[in-house]
Design a protein around this motif. Structure first.
Motif, PDB file in Angstrom:
ATOM      1  N   ARG A   1      -3.289   1.524   7.108  1.00 53.23           N
ATOM      2  CA  ARG A   1      -4.314   1.382   6.069  1.00 53.23           C
ATOM      3  C   ARG A   1      -4.373   2.625   5.178  1.00 53.23           C
ATOM      4  NH1 ARG A   1      -6.911  -3.194   6.322  1.00 53.23           N
ATOM      5  NH2 ARG A   1      -7.336  -4.279   8.280  1.00 53.23           N
ATOM      6  N   ASN A   2      -4.228   3.795   5.774  1.00 53.01           N
ATOM      7  CA  ASN A   2      -4.265   5.027   5.001  1.00 53.01           C
ATOM      8  C   ASN A   2      -3.069   5.125   4.059  1.00 53.01           C
ATOM      9  OD1 ASN A   2      -3.627   7.980   4.499  1.00 53.01           O
ATOM     10  ND2 ASN A   2      -5.619   8.193   5.471  1.00 53.01           N
TER      11      ASN A   2
ATOM     12  N   SER B   1      -2.522   5.358  -0.142  1.00 58.17           N
ATOM     13  CA  SER B   1      -2.005   6.558  -0.791  1.00 58.17           C
ATOM     14  C   SER B   1      -0.568   6.408  -1.279  1.00 58.17           C
ATOM     15  CB  SER B   1      -2.112   7.758   0.157  1.00 58.17           C
ATOM     16  OG  SER B   1      -1.348   7.554   1.328  1.00 58.17           O
ATOM     17  N   LEU B   2       0.306   5.819  -0.473  1.00 56.73           N
ATOM     18  CA  LEU B   2       1.698   5.694  -0.897  1.00 56.73           C
ATOM     19  C   LEU B   2       1.864   4.657  -1.998  1.00 56.73           C
ATOM     20  CD1 LEU B   2       3.823   6.043   2.366  1.00 56.73           C
ATOM     21  CD2 LEU B   2       3.000   7.794   0.777  1.00 56.73           C
TER      22      LEU B   2
ATOM     23  N   GLY C   1       4.493   4.142  -5.221  1.00 53.35           N
ATOM     24  CA  GLY C   1       4.899   2.762  -5.485  1.00 53.35           C
ATOM     25  C   GLY C   1       5.459   2.060  -4.263  1.00 53.35           C
ATOM     26  N   VAL C   2       5.098   2.557  -3.071  1.00 54.67           N
ATOM     27  CA  VAL C   2       5.602   1.989  -1.814  1.00 54.67           C
ATOM     28  C   VAL C   2       4.461   1.283  -1.095  1.00 54.67           C
ATOM     29  CG1 VAL C   2       6.598   2.517   0.453  1.00 54.67           C
ATOM     30  CG2 VAL C   2       7.371   3.760  -1.580  1.00 54.67           C
ATOM     31  N   ARG C   3       4.640   0.023  -0.794  1.00 60.75           N
ATOM     32  CA  ARG C   3       3.633  -0.743  -0.066  1.00 60.75           C
ATOM     33  C   ARG C   3       3.801  -0.524   1.434  1.00 60.75           C
ATOM     34  NH1 ARG C   3       4.162  -5.856   0.053  1.00 60.75           N
ATOM     35  NH2 ARG C   3       6.368  -5.907  -0.489  1.00 60.75           N
ATOM     36  N   VAL C   4       2.676  -0.470   2.152  1.00 62.30           N
ATOM     37  CA  VAL C   4       2.694  -0.331   3.613  1.00 62.30           C
ATOM     38  C   VAL C   4       1.734  -1.365   4.191  1.00 62.30           C
ATOM     39  CG1 VAL C   4       2.385   1.212   5.578  1.00 62.30           C
ATOM     40  CG2 VAL C   4       3.095   2.152   3.357  1.00 62.30           C
TER      41      VAL C   4
ATOM     42  N   PRO D   1       1.725  -6.942  -5.059  1.00 60.77           N
ATOM     43  CA  PRO D   1       1.159  -5.600  -4.950  1.00 60.77           C
ATOM     44  C   PRO D   1       0.320  -5.381  -3.691  1.00 60.77           C
ATOM     45  CG  PRO D   1      -0.252  -6.919  -6.324  1.00 60.77           C
ATOM     46  CD  PRO D   1       0.885  -7.816  -5.895  1.00 60.77           C
ATOM     47  N   VAL D   2       0.349  -6.333  -2.755  1.00 64.72           N
ATOM     48  CA  VAL D   2      -0.535  -6.243  -1.586  1.00 64.72           C
ATOM     49  C   VAL D   2      -0.091  -5.096  -0.678  1.00 64.72           C
ATOM     50  CG1 VAL D   2      -1.506  -7.460   0.384  1.00 64.72           C
ATOM     51  CG2 VAL D   2      -0.956  -8.716  -1.710  1.00 64.72           C
ATOM     52  N   SER D   3      -1.027  -4.226  -0.345  1.00 65.38           N
ATOM     53  CA  SER D   3      -0.706  -3.056   0.475  1.00 65.38           C
ATOM     54  C   SER D   3      -1.917  -2.648   1.308  1.00 65.38           C
ATOM     55  CB  SER D   3      -0.281  -1.894  -0.428  1.00 65.38           C
ATOM     56  OG  SER D   3       0.188  -0.787   0.328  1.00 65.38           O
ATOM     57  N   GLY D   4      -1.637  -1.966   2.411  1.00 65.24           N
ATOM     58  CA  GLY D   4      -2.704  -1.471   3.276  1.00 65.24           C
ATOM     59  C   GLY D   4      -3.381  -2.550   4.094  1.00 65.24           C
TER      60      GLY D   4
END
Length: 264
Positions: A163-164, A168-169, A174-177, A237-240
């Protein structure tokens, strides 16, 4: 071909969920770095996929140079790196009485710190590709079974990291996690672990419905099918995000006291 021409590192992919993810990624057009501890099994997976789509690196994920070696394996074999799947994990039973600090450190090294180190090593290349990271967690991250203390702690930490970094990334690089938390999965390791705890070889055919409403537990290929979405461009664009993949709502669920066996 949802992953056409993508290059993906999949740790812990000589067996189990990781192997299933690697095979499915290749089916979807990707090229993969196979990694694990089992030389013979790893060679078999790489041979099944083919030298043009897979390269193999055997070694302990906690080795100081392993993150860089994995990254370089992708670049040397395929010239780029688009995604990392942090799947390698140490699944061990323990409770407050059997978990000393050294034991907990070892579990954290494999399940939490190694994924973090690989993300750091791969980040410049993931950023250049506008790529992504998929962490493989566990529903035990939410609190965990009483006999999975160290494992649950490590997966809870991994979830917070997802989630963090997913925020931030994504903003800075531009990196999704993202992360998926599988429920109970019938891997080779889980079959062996349950037998070591005294269950019969066919234990997985007799799982009470309180634990498996479908009458069976999840298969690695079902986790792999879900992984593709998060690795593909279609997740946009889904991330975190952390997604649980289980047969029942894990949080707030209160199984009856008499569940007529299994866990262990």
């Amino acid at each position: 071909m949802r992953l056409q021409d993508k290059v993906i590192i999949v740790t812990g992919s000589t067996t189990g969920i990781g192997k299933a993810i690697a095979l499915r990624c290749v089916e979807e057009g990707a090229r993969v770095v196979i990694h694990g501890l089992e030389q013979e099994e790893g060679e078999a997976v790489a041979k099944e996929i083919g030298a043009d789509k897979a390269t193999l690196l055997i070694g302990d994920i906690t080795m100081e140079d392993m993150p860089q070696r994995l990254t370089e394996a992708a670049l040397t074999a395929f010239g780029r790196l688009d995604a990392v799947v942090n799947n390698a994990a140490l699944v061990v039973s323990s409770n407050i009485h059997t978990t000393d600090k050294d034991f907990l450190r070892r579990v954290l090294e494999v399940n939490t710190l190694a994924p973090y180190a690989l993300i750091r090593a791969a980040l410049p290349h993931l950023s250049a590709a506008h790529g992504c990271v998929l962490n493989i967690g566990s529903v035990n991250a939410w609190s965990g079974e009483p006999n999975l203390l160290a494992y649950s702690i490590s997966k809870g930490a991994l979830m917070t990291m997802t989630r963090n970094l997913g925020d931030s990334l994504h903003r800075e690089e531009g990196v999704r996690v993202n992360q998926i938390n599988p429920g109970w999965v019938l891997t080779e390791t889980e079959m062996k672990r349950k037998q070591e705890h005294g269950l019969p070889p066919d234990w997985y055919t007799k799982v009470p419905k309180v634990y498996a409403p479908a009458g069976r537990i999840l298969m690695p290929a079902e986790i792999a099918a879900a992984a593709v979405y998060w690795l593909a461009d279609e997740s946009g664009p889904v991330s975190g995000q952390v997604t649980d993949l289980a047969q029942h709502p894990f949080l707030g669920r209160n199984p009856p006291k008499d569940t007529t066996t299994i866990p262990v």
